[in-house]
Design a protein around this motif. Structure first.
Motif, PDB file in Angstrom:
ATOM      1  N   VAL A  39      34.770  38.971  41.272  1.00  0.00           N
ATOM      2  CA  VAL A  39      34.625  37.559  40.911  1.00  0.00           C
ATOM      3  C   VAL A  39      34.485  37.400  39.398  1.00  0.00           C
ATOM      4  O   VAL A  39      33.697  36.613  38.911  1.00  0.00           O
ATOM      5  N   ASP A  40      35.310  38.155  38.689  1.00  0.00           N
ATOM      6  CA  ASP A  40      35.381  38.000  37.239  1.00  0.00           C
ATOM      7  C   ASP A  40      36.773  37.472  36.873  1.00  0.00           C
ATOM      8  O   ASP A  40      37.638  37.299  37.727  1.00  0.00           O
ATOM      9  N   GLU A  41      36.978  37.205  35.609  1.00  0.00           N
ATOM     10  CA  GLU A  41      38.230  36.589  35.162  1.00  0.00           C
ATOM     11  C   GLU A  41      39.452  37.465  35.445  1.00  0.00           C
ATOM     12  O   GLU A  41      40.487  36.972  35.895  1.00  0.00           O
ATOM     13  N   ALA A  42      39.332  38.766  35.202  1.00  0.00           N
ATOM     14  CA  ALA A  42      40.473  39.659  35.420  1.00  0.00           C
ATOM     15  C   ALA A  42      40.871  39.685  36.894  1.00  0.00           C
ATOM     16  O   ALA A  42      42.062  39.622  37.225  1.00  0.00           O
ATOM     17  N   ALA A  43      39.884  39.765  37.770  1.00  0.00           N
ATOM     18  CA  ALA A  43      40.198  39.783  39.208  1.00  0.00           C
ATOM     19  C   ALA A  43      40.744  38.434  39.659  1.00  0.00           C
ATOM     20  O   ALA A  43      41.652  38.379  40.492  1.00  0.00           O
ATOM     21  N   ALA A  44      40.220  37.357  39.100  1.00  0.00           N
ATOM     22  CA  ALA A  44      40.736  36.022  39.448  1.00  0.00           C
ATOM     23  C   ALA A  44      42.209  35.913  39.047  1.00  0.00           C
ATOM     24  O   ALA A  44      43.013  35.349  39.801  1.00  0.00           O
ATOM     25  N   ASP A  45      42.552  36.455  37.893  1.00  0.00           N
ATOM     26  CA  ASP A  45      43.961  36.441  37.473  1.00  0.00           C
ATOM     27  C   ASP A  45      44.821  37.229  38.457  1.00  0.00           C
ATOM     28  O   ASP A  45      45.931  36.803  38.797  1.00  0.00           O
ATOM     29  N   ARG A  46      44.306  38.356  38.915  1.00  0.00           N
ATOM     30  CA  ARG A  46      45.052  39.160  39.885  1.00  0.00           C
ATOM     31  C   ARG A  46      45.216  38.405  41.204  1.00  0.00           C
ATOM     32  O   ARG A  46      46.265  38.469  41.838  1.00  0.00           O
ATOM     33  N   MET A  47      44.178  37.674  41.607  1.00  0.00           N
ATOM     34  CA  MET A  47      44.274  36.895  42.843  1.00  0.00           C
ATOM     35  C   MET A  47      45.252  35.736  42.678  1.00  0.00           C
ATOM     36  O   MET A  47      46.007  35.417  43.596  1.00  0.00           O
ATOM     37  N   LEU A  48      45.252  35.113  41.492  1.00  0.00           N
ATOM     38  CA  LEU A  48      46.218  34.039  41.234  1.00  0.00           C
ATOM     39  C   LEU A  48      47.641  34.552  41.348  1.00  0.00           C
ATOM     40  O   LEU A  48      48.546  33.820  41.774  1.00  0.00           O
ATOM     41  N   ASP A  49      47.845  35.817  40.975  1.00  0.00           N
ATOM     42  CA  ASP A  49      49.160  36.451  41.102  1.00  0.00           C
ATOM     43  C   ASP A  49      49.390  37.009  42.501  1.00  0.00           C
ATOM     44  O   ASP A  49      50.393  37.681  42.740  1.00  0.00           O
ATOM     45  N   GLU A  50      48.450  36.741  43.415  1.00  0.00           N
ATOM     46  CA  GLU A  50      48.514  37.202  44.807  1.00  0.00           C
ATOM     47  C   GLU A  50      48.650  38.722  44.908  1.00  0.00           C
ATOM     48  O   GLU A  50      49.424  39.247  45.716  1.00  0.00           O
ATOM     49  N   ASP A  51      47.879  39.418  44.085  1.00  0.00           N
ATOM     50  CA  ASP A  51      47.873  40.883  44.072  1.00  0.00           C
ATOM     51  C   ASP A  51      47.481  41.407  45.457  1.00  0.00           C
ATOM     52  O   ASP A  51      46.378  41.141  45.941  1.00  0.00           O
ATOM     53  N   PRO A  52      48.373  42.166  46.108  1.00  0.00           N
ATOM     54  CA  PRO A  52      48.072  42.648  47.461  1.00  0.00           C
ATOM     55  C   PRO A  52      46.912  43.643  47.504  1.00  0.00           C
ATOM     56  O   PRO A  52      46.216  43.740  48.515  1.00  0.00           O
ATOM     57  N   LEU A  53      46.667  44.371  46.415  1.00  0.00           N
ATOM     58  CA  LEU A  53      45.561  45.330  46.405  1.00  0.00           C
ATOM     59  C   LEU A  53      44.210  44.615  46.454  1.00  0.00           C
ATOM     60  O   LEU A  53      43.283  45.073  47.131  1.00  0.00           O
TER      61      LEU A  53
END
Length: 90
Positions: A39-53
């Motif tokens: 729940v930090d900015e980097a992970a949020a960016d990855r979730m916005l990109d729908e990162d499957p990992l």
């Protein structure tokens, strides 16, 4: 300056509801640490990109939070928070 909280999983609550009156739960503490790392900015960016990992890790956390053991009330609260992330980003 900083602060430290012993047994942070004991303070999980939903909204302004009181924290469920349950004892320490080391399994919940472990998953909470993993959740907080997402729940930090980097992970949020990855979730916005729908990162499957990231999605797979969120799903693993839900699986690891078996509500039939440990602090079932607080585990359910964390499961709901994870599902909200999954619903929002995926």
């Amino acid at each position: 300056m900083g602060w430290s909280l012993s047994n942070p999983e004991r303070y999980i609550s939903e909204g302004f509801e009181p924290t469920p009156d349950e004892g320490p739960d080391s399994g919940l503490a472990s998953v909470l640490a993993r959740y907080l790392s997402l729940v930090d900015e980097a992970a949020a960016d990855r979730m916005l990109d729908e990162d499957p990992l990231v999605r797979e890790e969120l799903l693993r956390m839900v699986e690891d939070l078996d509500v039939k053991q440990g602090a079932a009330g607080r585990r359910s609260i964390l499961i709901n928070a994870i599902r909200e992330l999954l619903d929002f980003y995926y």
